[in-house]
Motif scaffolding. Sequence first.
Motif: not given
Length: 279
Positions: A26-51
């Motif tokens: 889709v067309a780009p949205r206006a949002r923060a120029p730099t994003l940093s996402i913290a993922v907790f449970g990152a080694s699980g099935g959904t968490g690793s997908e989020a990473v």
Amino acid sequence: MCMLFSTAALLSSGLLLSPARSPAAVAPRARAPTLSIAVFGASGGTGSEAVLQALERGEDVSCLVRDASKLKAPRTAAGFSEGSPFASDKLSVTTGSVTNKADVDAVFASGGVTGVVVALGGKTSDVGPTMLQDGTANIVAACKANGVKRISVVTTIGAGDSMDQAPWAFRLLMMTVMSSIMSDKNAQEAVITSAGADLEYCIVRPGGLKSDPPTGVVTAGKDQDAGAITRADVAAFCLDAVVEPDFQFLRQAVSISSNMGSGFKSVLADKTKSRMASK
């Protein structure tokens, strides 16, 4: 009310909300120029997908895992190979426990976190009966201390006020063999709606979880019946919840499913093997 989204469709209201889409669709949205996402449970099935998907979107990612050796790509995509460790200079990994406040705080220590995905899981016998609520409380406190507003939290259909949306046979399981994990998930949601009430949260309640590629189709709504969904689609929805400025379901708890059917068999998915052990 429930709503059906696909990667190719726009909502009749004009919102470009497609929770499981590829960002390039889709067309780009206006949002923060730099994003940093913290993922907790990152080694699980959904968490690793989020990473994986956050890195695919070009975001910086920080995460907390109990065992760094278990943090691996869930599928081959975005230059990563299924089952191989993530190799990216945009990924920062902290080893520790979500129930240890200092370990959680360390994920935010470098600054710049703009959104948090919580996909905690684990067998109660391994992680304890209150890991979800205790860990989420630490994450909420860290969000507040670091000025982070956006957070999405994966729980389950049947938690909170969604019990009636689960098939009756699944409800029986939740009240018996799954009673301990359900108690913790209910308490986890209560942490978000009380201590985290001033955050821009989204509580995400999937039906049966499947380890398949993303479908790009997500049905999301407050009162919809439960159905199966891929972990990849859940992760995409969670990322949109912390990235999209006009995300539709802020400060709400919504049930999500896909186009894989509904009913007891669909919702149960692989939960009989793990008793909802890992999200």
